[in-house]
Structure formats: C-alpha cells, structure tokens
Design a protein around this motif. Structure first.
Motif, PDB file in Angstrom:
ATOM      1  N   ASP A  50       0.831  -1.206   0.000  1.00  0.00           N
ATOM      2  CA  ASP A  50       0.000   0.000   0.000  1.00  0.00           C
ATOM      3  C   ASP A  50       0.866   1.257   0.000  1.00  0.00           C
ATOM      4  O   ASP A  50       0.508   2.257  -0.631  1.00  0.00           O
ATOM      5  CB  ASP A  50      -0.929   0.013   1.216  1.00  0.00           C
ATOM      6  N   GLU A  51       2.005   1.203   0.674  1.00  0.00           N
ATOM      7  CA  GLU A  51       2.897   2.353   0.736  1.00  0.00           C
ATOM      8  C   GLU A  51       3.491   2.676  -0.632  1.00  0.00           C
ATOM      9  O   GLU A  51       3.567   3.841  -1.026  1.00  0.00           O
ATOM     10  CB  GLU A  51       4.035   2.111   1.749  1.00  0.00           C
ATOM     11  N   ILE A  52       3.908   1.639  -1.362  1.00  0.00           N
ATOM     12  CA  ILE A  52       4.473   1.849  -2.701  1.00  0.00           C
ATOM     13  C   ILE A  52       3.398   2.393  -3.644  1.00  0.00           C
ATOM     14  O   ILE A  52       3.646   3.312  -4.428  1.00  0.00           O
ATOM     15  CB  ILE A  52       5.095   0.542  -3.259  1.00  0.00           C
ATOM     16  N   VAL A  53       2.193   1.835  -3.574  1.00  0.00           N
ATOM     17  CA  VAL A  53       1.090   2.312  -4.411  1.00  0.00           C
ATOM     18  C   VAL A  53       0.843   3.793  -4.149  1.00  0.00           C
ATOM     19  O   VAL A  53       0.720   4.594  -5.082  1.00  0.00           O
ATOM     20  CB  VAL A  53      -0.188   1.477  -4.164  1.00  0.00           C
ATOM     21  N   LYS A  54       0.788   4.180  -2.888  1.00  0.00           N
ATOM     22  CA  LYS A  54       0.546   5.581  -2.539  1.00  0.00           C
ATOM     23  C   LYS A  54       1.687   6.469  -3.026  1.00  0.00           C
ATOM     24  O   LYS A  54       1.438   7.556  -3.562  1.00  0.00           O
ATOM     25  CB  LYS A  54       0.356   5.739  -1.033  1.00  0.00           C
ATOM     26  N   GLU A  55       2.931   6.020  -2.872  1.00  0.00           N
ATOM     27  CA  GLU A  55       4.070   6.798  -3.351  1.00  0.00           C
ATOM     28  C   GLU A  55       3.977   7.050  -4.856  1.00  0.00           C
ATOM     29  O   GLU A  55       4.193   8.168  -5.323  1.00  0.00           O
ATOM     30  CB  GLU A  55       5.381   6.077  -3.044  1.00  0.00           C
ATOM     31  N   ILE A  56       3.656   6.001  -5.613  1.00  0.00           N
ATOM     32  CA  ILE A  56       3.552   6.135  -7.073  1.00  0.00           C
ATOM     33  C   ILE A  56       2.408   7.065  -7.438  1.00  0.00           C
ATOM     34  O   ILE A  56       2.572   7.987  -8.251  1.00  0.00           O
ATOM     35  CB  ILE A  56       3.372   4.754  -7.743  1.00  0.00           C
ATOM     36  N   GLU A  57       1.243   6.858  -6.843  1.00  0.00           N
ATOM     37  CA  GLU A  57       0.087   7.685  -7.182  1.00  0.00           C
ATOM     38  C   GLU A  57       0.319   9.146  -6.819  1.00  0.00           C
ATOM     39  O   GLU A  57      -0.009  10.039  -7.600  1.00  0.00           O
ATOM     40  CB  GLU A  57      -1.167   7.123  -6.518  1.00  0.00           C
ATOM     41  N   ASP A  58       0.895   9.405  -5.646  1.00  0.00           N
ATOM     42  CA  ASP A  58       1.189  10.783  -5.259  1.00  0.00           C
ATOM     43  C   ASP A  58       2.192  11.414  -6.216  1.00  0.00           C
ATOM     44  O   ASP A  58       2.004  12.543  -6.660  1.00  0.00           O
ATOM     45  CB  ASP A  58       1.748  10.849  -3.831  1.00  0.00           C
ATOM     46  N   GLN A  59       3.260  10.686  -6.539  1.00  0.00           N
ATOM     47  CA  GLN A  59       4.289  11.239  -7.422  1.00  0.00           C
ATOM     48  C   GLN A  59       3.718  11.545  -8.804  1.00  0.00           C
ATOM     49  O   GLN A  59       3.996  12.602  -9.366  1.00  0.00           O
ATOM     50  CB  GLN A  59       5.483  10.279  -7.525  1.00  0.00           C
ATOM     51  N   LEU A  60       2.908  10.659  -9.345  1.00  0.00           N
ATOM     52  CA  LEU A  60       2.316  10.902 -10.660  1.00  0.00           C
ATOM     53  C   LEU A  60       1.390  12.114 -10.639  1.00  0.00           C
ATOM     54  O   LEU A  60       1.249  12.823 -11.632  1.00  0.00           O
ATOM     55  CB  LEU A  60       1.567   9.665 -11.150  1.00  0.00           C
ATOM     56  N   PHE A  61       0.775  12.358  -9.513  1.00  0.00           N
ATOM     57  CA  PHE A  61      -0.119  13.510  -9.358  1.00  0.00           C
ATOM     58  C   PHE A  61       0.668  14.814  -9.230  1.00  0.00           C
ATOM     59  O   PHE A  61       0.205  15.865  -9.645  1.00  0.00           O
ATOM     60  CB  PHE A  61      -1.010  13.297  -8.121  1.00  0.00           C
ATOM     61  N   LEU A  62       1.871  14.742  -8.660  1.00  0.00           N
ATOM     62  CA  LEU A  62       2.629  15.943  -8.313  1.00  0.00           C
ATOM     63  C   LEU A  62       3.663  16.376  -9.344  1.00  0.00           C
ATOM     64  O   LEU A  62       4.244  17.457  -9.213  1.00  0.00           O
ATOM     65  CB  LEU A  62       3.328  15.725  -6.966  1.00  0.00           C
ATOM     66  N   ILE A  63       3.926  15.565 -10.341  1.00  0.00           N
ATOM     67  CA  ILE A  63       4.926  15.917 -11.358  1.00  0.00           C
ATOM     68  C   ILE A  63       4.236  16.350 -12.647  1.00  0.00           C
ATOM     69  O   ILE A  63       3.022  16.190 -12.812  1.00  0.00           O
ATOM     70  CB  ILE A  63       5.875  14.735 -11.658  1.00  0.00           C
ATOM     71  N   MET A  78      10.487   8.488  -8.999  1.00  0.00           N
ATOM     72  CA  MET A  78      10.444   9.068  -7.664  1.00  0.00           C
ATOM     73  C   MET A  78      11.410  10.246  -7.517  1.00  0.00           C
ATOM     74  O   MET A  78      11.237  11.079  -6.635  1.00  0.00           O
ATOM     75  CB  MET A  78      10.744   7.996  -6.606  1.00  0.00           C
ATOM     76  N   GLY A  79      12.397  10.341  -8.392  1.00  0.00           N
ATOM     77  CA  GLY A  79      13.365  11.434  -8.344  1.00  0.00           C
ATOM     78  C   GLY A  79      12.983  12.645  -9.177  1.00  0.00           C
ATOM     79  O   GLY A  79      13.684  13.658  -9.144  1.00  0.00           O
ATOM     80  N   MET A  80      11.872  12.544  -9.911  1.00  0.00           N
ATOM     81  CA  MET A  80      11.464  13.668 -10.757  1.00  0.00           C
ATOM     82  C   MET A  80      11.026  14.859  -9.907  1.00  0.00           C
ATOM     83  O   MET A  80      10.452  14.694  -8.826  1.00  0.00           O
ATOM     84  CB  MET A  80      10.327  13.254 -11.690  1.00  0.00           C
ATOM     85  N   LYS A  81      11.296  16.050 -10.429  1.00  0.00           N
ATOM     86  CA  LYS A  81      10.940  17.287  -9.736  1.00  0.00           C
ATOM     87  C   LYS A  81       9.419  17.400  -9.622  1.00  0.00           C
ATOM     88  O   LYS A  81       8.684  17.199 -10.598  1.00  0.00           O
ATOM     89  CB  LYS A  81      11.489  18.490 -10.493  1.00  0.00           C
ATOM     90  N   ARG A  82       8.970  17.739  -8.422  1.00  0.00           N
ATOM     91  CA  ARG A  82       7.537  17.906  -8.166  1.00  0.00           C
ATOM     92  C   ARG A  82       7.119  19.351  -8.408  1.00  0.00           C
ATOM     93  O   ARG A  82       7.870  20.284  -8.130  1.00  0.00           O
ATOM     94  CB  ARG A  82       7.211  17.531  -6.722  1.00  0.00           C
TER      95      ARG A  82
END
Length: 92
Positions: A50-63, A78-82
C-alpha cells in the motif's frame, strides 16, 4: 514471509518488478520498471505494498506527467521534480 493473498498457498518474496500505471489524467498508461514488489512463485502474482502504491500515485499527481516517457524506472520516477511539495488533495 507473508502468505500470498491471491492464492493463499505461496509465500511472497521481495523483488523489483515491472508495473503498468494509468496517469491521473487518464490520457495514457506508463510502464514502471524496477518497482519494489512482492512475488508469489506458486501463482506468479506480483503485488505492491500500500505504501508503494501511494508513493507512485502521489508522485504521478505531483509531477509534470507530460515529461514522462512510455517507460521509466521507479527510482527515476520518484526522483522527478515535483510541481507541488505534497498532495494537498489527500485527506487520509
């Protein structure tokens, strides 16, 4: 080791796998390689925590997802600028 939630027989092992994710705007999907995952040798299922899923979804939303290629490594994603510091729409 955890028991597989899918087949309930196999044991899960930690691997880096390939996943496919739809972008938040729904325009396309991308391939994310080397994603931290759990694999069941019994049924060949691949899971992400669940943690990895949330990390991916948040990152895709923020970049700026327009800069994403069709394929990327998990670490590169995960290293892309937000554009924002955090997901202000996540009320959990």
């Amino acid at each position: 080791m955890e028991k597989c939630p899918w087949c309930e027989k196999g044991k899960l092992t930690a691997i880096n796998g390939t996943v496919y994710w739809e972008l938040p705007d729904g325009t396309r999907a991308i391939e994310i390689t080397e994603t931290p995952s759990s694999h069941c040798a019994e049924c060949d299922a691949l899971f992400q925590s669940d943690e990895i899923v949330k990390e991916i979804e948040d990152q895709l939303f923020l970049i700026d997802s327009k800069q994403l290629e069709k394929q990327t490594k998990y670490s590169e994603l995960m290293g892309m600028k937000r554009l924002l510091k955090r997901n202000y729409f996540d009320f959990s």
